[in-house]
Design a protein around this motif. Structure first.
Motif, PDB file in Angstrom:
ATOM      1  N   ALA A  65     -16.010  30.065  50.442  1.00 53.98           N
ATOM      2  CA  ALA A  65     -15.848  31.458  50.033  1.00 53.98           C
ATOM      3  C   ALA A  65     -15.816  32.386  51.242  1.00 53.98           C
ATOM      4  O   ALA A  65     -14.986  33.310  51.323  1.00 53.98           O
ATOM      5  CB  ALA A  65     -16.984  31.852  49.087  1.00 53.98           C
ATOM      6  N   LEU A  66     -16.693  32.136  52.210  1.00 52.36           N
ATOM      7  CA  LEU A  66     -16.754  33.002  53.393  1.00 52.36           C
ATOM      8  C   LEU A  66     -15.519  32.834  54.271  1.00 52.36           C
ATOM      9  O   LEU A  66     -14.973  33.823  54.791  1.00 52.36           O
ATOM     10  CB  LEU A  66     -18.022  32.692  54.178  1.00 52.36           C
ATOM     11  N   TRP A  67     -15.063  31.608  54.453  1.00 51.95           N
ATOM     12  CA  TRP A  67     -13.907  31.381  55.310  1.00 51.95           C
ATOM     13  C   TRP A  67     -12.612  31.813  54.651  1.00 51.95           C
ATOM     14  O   TRP A  67     -11.687  32.259  55.326  1.00 51.95           O
ATOM     15  CB  TRP A  67     -13.850  29.904  55.710  1.00 51.95           C
ATOM     16  N   ALA A  68     -12.521  31.687  53.332  1.00 49.11           N
ATOM     17  CA  ALA A  68     -11.331  32.176  52.643  1.00 49.11           C
ATOM     18  C   ALA A  68     -11.221  33.691  52.813  1.00 49.11           C
ATOM     19  O   ALA A  68     -10.136  34.230  53.067  1.00 49.11           O
ATOM     20  CB  ALA A  68     -11.392  31.809  51.161  1.00 49.11           C
ATOM     21  N   LYS A  69     -12.341  34.372  52.700  1.00 52.10           N
ATOM     22  CA  LYS A  69     -12.346  35.826  52.872  1.00 52.10           C
ATOM     23  C   LYS A  69     -11.968  36.215  54.287  1.00 52.10           C
ATOM     24  O   LYS A  69     -11.361  37.270  54.525  1.00 52.10           O
ATOM     25  CB  LYS A  69     -13.721  36.379  52.516  1.00 52.10           C
ATOM     26  N   ALA A  70     -12.292  35.347  55.250  1.00 55.56           N
ATOM     27  CA  ALA A  70     -11.964  35.620  56.653  1.00 55.56           C
ATOM     28  C   ALA A  70     -10.506  35.307  56.980  1.00 55.56           C
ATOM     29  O   ALA A  70     -10.062  35.554  58.104  1.00 55.56           O
ATOM     30  CB  ALA A  70     -12.879  34.808  57.569  1.00 55.56           C
ATOM     31  N   GLY A  71      -9.758  34.750  56.027  1.00 59.21           N
ATOM     32  CA  GLY A  71      -8.330  34.536  56.229  1.00 59.21           C
ATOM     33  C   GLY A  71      -7.917  33.132  56.608  1.00 59.21           C
ATOM     34  O   GLY A  71      -6.746  32.898  56.939  1.00 59.21           O
ATOM     35  N   HIS A  72      -8.817  32.169  56.549  1.00 58.14           N
ATOM     36  CA  HIS A  72      -8.455  30.795  56.865  1.00 58.14           C
ATOM     37  C   HIS A  72      -7.804  30.126  55.657  1.00 58.14           C
ATOM     38  O   HIS A  72      -8.040  30.510  54.503  1.00 58.14           O
ATOM     39  CB  HIS A  72      -9.699  30.013  57.301  1.00 58.14           C
ATOM     40  N   GLU A  73      -6.988  29.125  55.944  1.00 58.92           N
ATOM     41  CA  GLU A  73      -6.323  28.351  54.894  1.00 58.92           C
ATOM     42  C   GLU A  73      -7.168  27.107  54.616  1.00 58.92           C
ATOM     43  O   GLU A  73      -7.477  26.353  55.540  1.00 58.92           O
ATOM     44  CB  GLU A  73      -4.919  27.955  55.334  1.00 58.92           C
ATOM     45  N   LEU A  74      -7.521  26.899  53.356  1.00 56.93           N
ATOM     46  CA  LEU A  74      -8.475  25.857  53.012  1.00 56.93           C
ATOM     47  C   LEU A  74      -7.907  24.848  52.028  1.00 56.93           C
ATOM     48  O   LEU A  74      -7.117  25.204  51.140  1.00 56.93           O
ATOM     49  CB  LEU A  74      -9.738  26.456  52.387  1.00 56.93           C
ATOM     50  N   LEU A  75      -8.325  23.606  52.191  1.00 52.93           N
ATOM     51  CA  LEU A  75      -8.173  22.600  51.144  1.00 52.93           C
ATOM     52  C   LEU A  75      -9.576  22.096  50.826  1.00 52.93           C
ATOM     53  O   LEU A  75     -10.213  21.466  51.668  1.00 52.93           O
ATOM     54  CB  LEU A  75      -7.265  21.446  51.572  1.00 52.93           C
ATOM     55  N   ILE A  76     -10.070  22.440  49.627  1.00 48.03           N
ATOM     56  CA  ILE A  76     -11.406  22.039  49.220  1.00 48.03           C
ATOM     57  C   ILE A  76     -11.307  20.758  48.393  1.00 48.03           C
ATOM     58  O   ILE A  76     -10.335  20.538  47.675  1.00 48.03           O
ATOM     59  CB  ILE A  76     -12.123  23.149  48.441  1.00 48.03           C
ATOM     60  N   SER A  77     -12.323  19.907  48.522  1.00 47.44           N
ATOM     61  CA  SER A  77     -12.234  18.618  47.846  1.00 47.44           C
ATOM     62  C   SER A  77     -13.613  18.142  47.416  1.00 47.44           C
ATOM     63  O   SER A  77     -14.647  18.599  47.914  1.00 47.44           O
ATOM     64  CB  SER A  77     -11.614  17.564  48.777  1.00 47.44           C
ATOM     65  N   SER A  78     -13.595  17.213  46.465  1.00 44.01           N
ATOM     66  CA  SER A  78     -14.797  16.513  46.032  1.00 44.01           C
ATOM     67  C   SER A  78     -14.346  15.244  45.332  1.00 44.01           C
ATOM     68  O   SER A  78     -13.148  14.959  45.229  1.00 44.01           O
ATOM     69  CB  SER A  78     -15.639  17.382  45.085  1.00 44.01           C
ATOM     70  N   ARG A  79     -15.305  14.486  44.827  1.00 43.05           N
ATOM     71  CA  ARG A  79     -14.944  13.282  44.076  1.00 43.05           C
ATOM     72  C   ARG A  79     -14.260  13.638  42.759  1.00 43.05           C
ATOM     73  O   ARG A  79     -13.585  12.788  42.156  1.00 43.05           O
ATOM     74  CB  ARG A  79     -16.196  12.440  43.811  1.00 43.05           C
ATOM     75  N   HIS A  80     -14.422  14.871  42.305  1.00 41.81           N
ATOM     76  CA  HIS A  80     -13.806  15.325  41.055  1.00 41.81           C
ATOM     77  C   HIS A  80     -13.037  16.618  41.342  1.00 41.81           C
ATOM     78  O   HIS A  80     -13.493  17.722  40.993  1.00 41.81           O
ATOM     79  CB  HIS A  80     -14.876  15.548  39.987  1.00 41.81           C
ATOM     80  N   PRO A  81     -11.888  16.509  41.981  1.00 41.69           N
ATOM     81  CA  PRO A  81     -11.183  17.717  42.438  1.00 41.69           C
ATOM     82  C   PRO A  81     -10.792  18.683  41.331  1.00 41.69           C
ATOM     83  O   PRO A  81     -10.739  19.892  41.567  1.00 41.69           O
ATOM     84  CB  PRO A  81      -9.949  17.148  43.167  1.00 41.69           C
ATOM     85  N   ASP A  82     -10.524  18.186  40.140  1.00 41.56           N
ATOM     86  CA  ASP A  82     -10.141  19.104  39.060  1.00 41.56           C
ATOM     87  C   ASP A  82     -11.252  20.109  38.757  1.00 41.56           C
ATOM     88  O   ASP A  82     -10.973  21.234  38.314  1.00 41.56           O
ATOM     89  CB  ASP A  82      -9.791  18.326  37.790  1.00 41.56           C
ATOM     90  N   ASP A  83     -12.502  19.709  38.999  1.00 40.11           N
ATOM     91  CA  ASP A  83     -13.617  20.619  38.740  1.00 40.11           C
ATOM     92  C   ASP A  83     -13.621  21.807  39.702  1.00 40.11           C
ATOM     93  O   ASP A  83     -14.309  22.804  39.450  1.00 40.11           O
ATOM     94  CB  ASP A  83     -14.952  19.872  38.864  1.00 40.11           C
ATOM     95  N   LEU A  84     -12.885  21.705  40.800  1.00 45.46           N
ATOM     96  CA  LEU A  84     -12.871  22.765  41.807  1.00 45.46           C
ATOM     97  C   LEU A  84     -11.761  23.793  41.572  1.00 45.46           C
ATOM     98  O   LEU A  84     -11.702  24.798  42.290  1.00 45.46           O
ATOM     99  CB  LEU A  84     -12.696  22.155  43.200  1.00 45.46           C
ATOM    100  N   LYS A  85     -10.900  23.550  40.618  1.00 49.97           N
ATOM    101  CA  LYS A  85      -9.780  24.473  40.402  1.00 49.97           C
ATOM    102  C   LYS A  85     -10.224  25.894  40.069  1.00 49.97           C
ATOM    103  O   LYS A  85      -9.638  26.862  40.579  1.00 49.97           O
ATOM    104  CB  LYS A  85      -8.852  23.913  39.334  1.00 49.97           C
ATOM    105  N   PRO A  86     -11.257  26.086  39.229  1.00 51.97           N
ATOM    106  CA  PRO A  86     -11.700  27.479  39.001  1.00 51.97           C
ATOM    107  C   PRO A  86     -12.187  28.165  40.269  1.00 51.97           C
ATOM    108  O   PRO A  86     -11.916  29.352  40.474  1.00 51.97           O
ATOM    109  CB  PRO A  86     -12.841  27.311  37.975  1.00 51.97           C
ATOM    110  N   LEU A  87     -12.896  27.434  41.132  1.00 53.33           N
ATOM    111  CA  LEU A  87     -13.351  28.019  42.395  1.00 53.33           C
ATOM    112  C   LEU A  87     -12.159  28.401  43.264  1.00 53.33           C
ATOM    113  O   LEU A  87     -12.119  29.506  43.822  1.00 53.33           O
ATOM    114  CB  LEU A  87     -14.244  27.027  43.141  1.00 53.33           C
TER     115      LEU A  87
END
Length: 262
Positions: free
Chosen positions: A71-93
């Motif tokens: 959240a902090l780095w996205a606000k700072a303008g960086h391009e992110l790929l977030i991941s976990s063992r269950h990536p679909d759960d991260l779509k709302p974030l």
């Protein structure tokens, strides 16, 4: 850097004195210098050359710490790929954080990032290294995990005994490792970022000076003050059980407690 480039093309300059007009020789020297300079610069890590721009950051493990930093780095303008063992759960974030954030697998995050953040339980780190170290080779990797015997099992005690920075480097061969965001409570990452007055300090340990500079920039972008402590061996000074672990100290307090200069 200029001296290195000159040393590379000096033999070519010497060889061109035997033929051609002065104008031809000058033109040839410019072309040689340009070609070699371009090749040398292209060989440098992209993350160093792009230090004035946003980074591409892959996050392996988007839980409490990984999610807060995303959240902090996205606000700072960086391009992110977030991941976990269950990536679909991260779509709302990802949708909340904006168009510069996408979702993928840990493997995709390791391949995507110029910088990679690993924020997984420490017991999972050996497997992360086995699976993705090749994809992260020569990349700047910020690693946040802390060994806890009650959670991570028998591997946690020897890691603490050696010092987590040394142990993590063995699990992640070939990366440019920085121990970062390991001692500040995750709740403080959410509540104390960009606060007025003295900022909370984040201790950093790395053997690679350029990697340390990248990590320091990302600490600042997250709204905290970087406190470089030394090489990876000194990461044990802010490991679990140290006087500074689990505390949101100001950078001044942190430097005083760890005995490091500003």
């Amino acid at each position: 850097m200029i001296a290195q480039i000159r040393s590379l093309f000096r033999p070519a300059l010497l060889s061109d004195r035997a033929f051609g007009s002065p104008t031809d020789r000058r033109r040839r020297r410019v072309l040689i210098f340009t070609a070699i300079a371009t090749a040398v610069l292209a060989a440098l890590p992209r993350v160093v050359l792009g230090a004035s721009d946003g980074f591409r950051i892959g996050i392996i493990g988007t839980g409490r710490i990984g999610g807060a930093l995303a959240a902090l780095w996205a606000k700072a303008g960086h391009e992110l790929l977030i991941s976990s063992r269950h990536p679909d759960d991260l779509k709302p974030l990802a949708a909340r954080l904006g168009s510069n954030v996408r979702v993928g697998t840990p493997r995709e995050a390791a391949a995507f990032g110029d910088v990679v953040l690993i924020a997984v339980p420490y017991g999972a780190l050996p497997q992360v290294g086995r699976d993705y170290a090749g994809l992260m080779a020569r990349k700047v990797v910020l690693e946040t995990g802390n060994p806890r015997p009650e959670r991570d099992g028998p591997m946690a005690t020897p890691a603490l005994n050696r010092g987590t920075g040394v142990a993590s480097a063995e699990y992640l061969p070939g990366v440019r490792l920085v121990r970062a965001f390991t001692s500040v409570p995750y709740l403080a990452l959410r509540s104390e970022a960009h606060r007025s007055g003295e900022r909370v300090g984040v201790p950093l340990a790395a053997d690679d000076r350029d990697a340390l500079a990248v990590a320091a920039r990302l600490v600042e972008d997250a709204g905290f003050e970087p406190v470089p402590v030394g090489g990876l061996a000194r990461a044990r000074d802010f490991d679990v059980g140290s006087p500074v672990f689990g505390r949101a100290l100001t950078a001044r307090e942190l430097r005083q407690a760890l005995g490091v200069a500003r």
